[in-house]
Design a protein around this motif. Structure first.
Motif, PDB file in Angstrom:
ATOM      1  N   LYS A   1       0.842  -1.189   0.000  1.00 13.57           N
ATOM      2  CA  LYS A   1       0.000   0.000   0.000  1.00 13.57           C
ATOM      3  C   LYS A   1       0.880   1.244   0.000  1.00 13.57           C
ATOM      4  O   LYS A   1       2.028   1.216   0.457  1.00 13.57           O
ATOM      5  CB  LYS A   1      -0.917   0.014   1.224  1.00 13.57           C
ATOM      6  CG  LYS A   1      -2.075  -0.984   1.147  1.00 13.57           C
ATOM      7  CD  LYS A   1      -2.975  -0.845   2.360  1.00 13.57           C
ATOM      8  CE  LYS A   1      -4.188  -1.760   2.278  1.00 13.57           C
ATOM      9  NZ  LYS A   1      -5.141  -1.329   1.233  1.00 13.57           N
TER      10      LYS A   1
ATOM     11  N   SER B   1      -6.202   1.087  -2.259  1.00 15.62           N
ATOM     12  CA  SER B   1      -5.986  -0.322  -2.612  1.00 15.62           C
ATOM     13  C   SER B   1      -4.526  -0.716  -2.499  1.00 15.62           C
ATOM     14  O   SER B   1      -3.641   0.117  -2.322  1.00 15.62           O
ATOM     15  CB  SER B   1      -6.486  -0.576  -4.038  1.00 15.62           C
ATOM     16  OG  SER B   1      -5.728   0.171  -4.960  1.00 15.62           O
ATOM     17  N   ASN B   2      -4.293  -2.018  -2.631  1.00 18.80           N
ATOM     18  CA  ASN B   2      -2.930  -2.524  -2.741  1.00 18.80           C
ATOM     19  C   ASN B   2      -2.430  -2.295  -4.161  1.00 18.80           C
ATOM     20  O   ASN B   2      -3.214  -2.156  -5.107  1.00 18.80           O
ATOM     21  CB  ASN B   2      -2.880  -4.019  -2.429  1.00 18.80           C
ATOM     22  CG  ASN B   2      -2.868  -4.288  -0.940  1.00 18.80           C
ATOM     23  OD1 ASN B   2      -1.968  -3.845  -0.231  1.00 18.80           O
ATOM     24  ND2 ASN B   2      -3.873  -5.019  -0.456  1.00 18.80           N
TER      25      ASN B   2
ATOM     26  N   LYS C   1      -2.641  -1.356  -9.984  1.00 21.16           N
ATOM     27  CA  LYS C   1      -3.541  -1.639  -8.861  1.00 21.16           C
ATOM     28  C   LYS C   1      -3.726  -3.144  -8.758  1.00 21.16           C
ATOM     29  O   LYS C   1      -3.838  -3.838  -9.765  1.00 21.16           O
ATOM     30  CB  LYS C   1      -4.889  -0.939  -9.063  1.00 21.16           C
ATOM     31  CG  LYS C   1      -4.821   0.561  -8.806  1.00 21.16           C
ATOM     32  CD  LYS C   1      -6.204   1.180  -8.704  1.00 21.16           C
ATOM     33  CE  LYS C   1      -6.101   2.646  -8.306  1.00 21.16           C
ATOM     34  NZ  LYS C   1      -7.436   3.287  -8.161  1.00 21.16           N
TER      35      LYS C   1
END
Length: 319
Positions: free
Chosen positions: A215, A271-272, A291
């Motif tokens: 992240k 998001s990660n 993403k």
């Protein structure tokens, strides 16, 4: 470039051809590309001593293999070997040419492939035909800034003053700035302008020093660069490479010269991300960012493939 890259001292043929002949190289190539298919082998004008090097074999015409991705769709089917970069074997050509494939996807100049393939996979003629100096300069001026984003300088072997001026027989620009079919140049930061395709992800994975699922806490501007500060949450290491434990604890990445270019992935930091990068002069440079989309089949395939894939051994010039 690859460590131990051969020295390229080209004595470029400077024989000028009268414009009154009315034969531009484009028409010459159109006439000879089809004829090149008929060549199985051709000999040099004298012997196998060329450009200051002695070759064990005479130059020959060979098929451009499908896995020479840089040039397999360049517009002709056969190439001379050794090529104009002094690569004597096809494995060597593939190894060195592979590192330039991602530059085509960046669309930094419409003639990038023409320029590179004129050197890596030159068309079969009765004499070597080099790219014109103006072609080199146009591609360099458009693509060098993109390469610098990734920490790669324009290589010495492609110094443009090595190539013939435009009134000699040489390969000219195919597209000019006013050509309506020239592909648009993306304004996005280069590391942010990558398709979510498994092949593309794997190319960046192999060229990168490290790859992480992580992240991002914050994005700042710093001295013309875009600065990405990682969140302290646990990171999943997909490729550790040069990263040390202390690097992972306080991870900061940079998009070189990217302070003002857009990066849509960073518009929302909730998001990660799949992050891939290189370490250049003690700085961690972002090479690619996606993403982390759990629904993406391309991403799933790439992540699974990373566990078993053996990356090529070449050192990349650009990615």
């Amino acid at each position: 470039m690859a460590h131990g890259q051969k020295s390229h001292r080209w004595s470029l043929t400077q024989g000028s051809f009268s414009l009154a002949l009315g034969l531009s190289l484009l028409s010459l190539l159109l006439l000879t590309v089809s004829a090149a298919d008929e060549y199985d082998y051709y000999s040099w004008q004298s012997d196998n001593f060329h450009n200051g090097r002695f070759y064990t074999k005479q130059p020959q015409c060979v098929d451009i293999p499908a896995d020479l991705r840089l040039c397999h769709n360049v517009g002709y089917k056969k190439m001379r070997l050794p090529n104009l970069l002094d690569h004597e074997t096809m494995p060597e050509v593939k190894q060195q040419a592979g590192s330039w494939v991602p530059l085509l996807a960046k669309r930094c100049h419409a003639d990038t492939q023409v320029f590179l393939c004129s050197l890596f996979a030159p068309v079969c003629l009765d004499r070597p035909i080099y790219p014109c100096r103006s072609l080199c300069e146009a591609v360099r001026d458009s693509c060098a800034p993109v390469m610098e984003t990734y920490g790669f300088p324009w290589p010495e072997m492609l110094t443009c003053d090595k190539f013939p001026i435009d009134n000699d027989l040489c390969i000219p620009m195919q597209f000019t700035g006013n050509h309506v079919t020239q592909p648009p140049v993306s304004k996005a930061c280069p590391p942010c302008d990558n398709e979510m395709k498994a092949d593309n992800i794997m190319e960046h994975y192999c060229a990168s020093d490290f790859a992480l699922k992580m992240k991002i806490k914050e994005v700042k501007k710093e001295k013309g660069d875009k600065k990405l500060i990682a969140a302290q949450k646990k990171k999943r290491v997909l490729k550790q490479g040069v990263l040390r434990k202390k690097d992972l604890k306080k991870l900061t990445l940079y998009i070189k010269n990217g302070a003002n270019c857009p990066c849509s992935q960073l518009d929302s930091l909730g998001s990660n991300f799949l992050i891939m990068g290189r370490k250049v002069d003690q700085q961690l440079l972002l090479m690619s960012i996606h993403k982390w989309d759990k629904k993406s089949k391309e991403l799933k395939f790439a992540i699974k493939y990373m566990k078993s894939h053996q990356c090529p051994t070449y050192h990349t010039v650009f990615q």
